[in-house]
Design an enzyme around this catalytic site. Structure first.
Site, mmCIF file in Angstrom:
data_model
loop_
_atom_site.group_PDB
_atom_site.id
_atom_site.type_symbol
_atom_site.label_atom_id
_atom_site.label_comp_id
_atom_site.label_asym_id
_atom_site.label_seq_id
_atom_site.Cartn_x
_atom_site.Cartn_y
_atom_site.Cartn_z
ATOM 1 N N ASN A 160 -15.305 -19.652 -12.768
ATOM 2 C CA ASN A 160 -14.668 -20.497 -14.141
ATOM 3 C C ASN A 160 -13.501 -20.295 -14.093
ATOM 4 O OD1 ASN A 160 -17.201 -20.965 -15.128
ATOM 5 N ND2 ASN A 160 -17.512 -19.758 -16.121
ATOM 6 N N ARG A 161 -12.636 -20.900 -14.916
ATOM 7 C CA ARG A 161 -11.435 -19.830 -15.710
ATOM 8 C C ARG A 161 -11.544 -18.831 -16.815
ATOM 9 N NH1 ARG A 161 -8.051 -24.287 -19.163
ATOM 10 N NH2 ARG A 161 -6.937 -22.466 -19.517
#
Ligand code: C5P
Length: 406
Positions: free
Chosen positions: A211-212
């Site tokens: 994920n960012r």
């Protein structure tokens, strides 16, 4: 004089910016809260406001000269020792740069270098100056040494533009000073566990699903908690941001959601507050290839399996006694409060900090809404470090109520 700052010596350092006119109101607010106020004006500040105004309000001469002929001792040492809290408002880019680098070439910076008390900076500058890497580094250094920030906030600037750089309103700064005076070490003895950053779910030895997340929000919470006296552990996924400003924080590095789950589970019994700021990957590859997958075929199908929901697991585990206090995060694209409330009950936590997907990933600022079963408090765009304090303030109320229950 009564009030929350009754008898406290507050030193107001005024830097040279247009917002200096608001520092007159700030002085009045501090006096109204009961403080005794001493003022230092930098040379640049004197171009915007006069010492006579501050002297008239505070009943004490506003200081400017490092070598003040009317004073026989060392004025900077005396002012620094006397102050129980120092407020720098407006804190210009230049003033913070000098303070961050230990430069002491005027009364303001010499006093800051002598200070043993808490320092609150209320920055005010053009957004490009605020965002410049030099300012970011200087602010990070000041914060690492324990300084507090109030603002800057978004709004119209003297230049006519709109951006982050406006000094926070004097009433808000004064309130933060009051809070700081009363709650500086309000998490003494509290054990806080924070998760931060993304998790990386291996596909093969070189690739992953992730994920960012920069981890900055979680680290800001860890820093804030340790400064307030808590014992802090951070379980973090792969992050590039500096792990933390504080030596005393225990850091545990993990890669995957399963590793994070195991490290959190090992510590949950010994935690009073758990803040799940990590962006945990919802799925992981069912099978991790032992060798690097070659790019042969045109289509590649990966089978994913669901990761455990760490927060929901904690919510179910802690049951009815509501210890530890559980704080979750939610990144949404709309209806923040609605989704946050459903997440609260689904995951069995006390608070959800919700923000919109377009805010808050890599930056130093964030805009959030702190949602509990009864309340939803929107906090407009401000530094993550400051949001961290607000999250801890809210978490502390649950801690107090769960303590009083038994
Ligand atoms: O369901 P969602 O991913 O939006 O929930 C976010 C919150 O739940 C965050 O606090 C995150 O750390 C936590 N979470 C978790 N385990 C997962 C997914 C999310 O603890 N597998």
């Amino acid at each position: 004089m009564s009030g929350p700052l009754a008898g406290r010596e507050v030193l107001l350092v005024v830097g040279g910016g247009i917002a200096a006119y608001k520092s007159v109101t700030l002085a009045r607010e501090l006096l109204r809260a009961g403080a005794k106020v001493e003022t230092i004006l930098t040379d640049a500040a004197q171009k915007f406001v006069g010492g006579v105004t501050f002297a008239g309000l505070t009943g004490r001469a506003a200081r400017n000269e490092l070598w003040d002929a009317s004073y026989s001792g060392e004025l900077h040492v005396e002012l620094a020792s006397r102050a129980s809290i120092i407020v720098v408002a407006p804190a210009t880019a230049d003033l913070m740069a000098r303070a961050a680098n230990g430069i002491a070439n005027d009364l303001a910076t010499a006093t800051l270098l002598c200070a043993k008390s808490s320092i609150v900076y209320a920055p005010a500058m053009h957004p490009r100056m605020w965002e410049h890497p030099a300012t970011r580094e200087n602010v990070a250094r000041l914060v690492a040494r324990g300084a507090r920030l109030v603002g800057p906030v978004i709004g119209p600037l003297a230049s006519g533009e709109v951006g982050v750089g406006r000094m926070e309103e004097p009433e808000v700064i004064a309130r933060r000073v009051v809070e700081l005076a009363s709650s500086a070490r309000d998490l003494e003895g509290v054990r806080v566990l924070v998760t931060a950053g993304p998790t990386h779910e291996a596909i093969d030895p070189v690739r992953f699903i992730g994920n960012r997340s920069s981890g900055k929000m979680g680290l800001a919470i860890a820093d804030a908690a340790v400064e307030r006296g808590a014992t802090v552990t951070v379980v973090h996924g792969p992050i590039t941001a500096r792990a933390s400003h504080h030596e005393s924080i225990t850091r545990v590095a993990v890669r995957s959601a399963l590793e994070m789950q195991a490290e959190v589970a090992a510590r949950s019994e010994d935690s009073d507050v758990i803040v799940m700021a990590a962006a945990v990957a919802d799925y992981r590859p069912d099978v991790v290839a032992t060798h690097k997958i070659k790019k042969g075929q045109d289509r590649l199908v990966l089978e994913l399996v669901k990761n455990p929901d760490i927060l929901a697991g904690l919510g179910a585990w802690r049951g009815a006694n509501k210890r530890p206090v559980l704080v979750g995060f939610a990144v949404e694209t709309g209806d923040l409060v609605g989704y946050a409330r459903s997440k609260l009950s689904r995951k069995g936590c006390d608070m959800v900090v919700a923000n919109l997907a377009e805010h808050g990933f890599e930056g130093d600022d964030n805009t959030v809404t702190i949602v509990t079963r009864e309340t939803a408090e929107e906090i407009s765009r401000r530094p993550k470090r400051e949001i961290a304090d607000r999250i801890l303030d809210a978490a502390r109320t649950f801690l107090d109520s769960s303590q009083s229950r038994g």
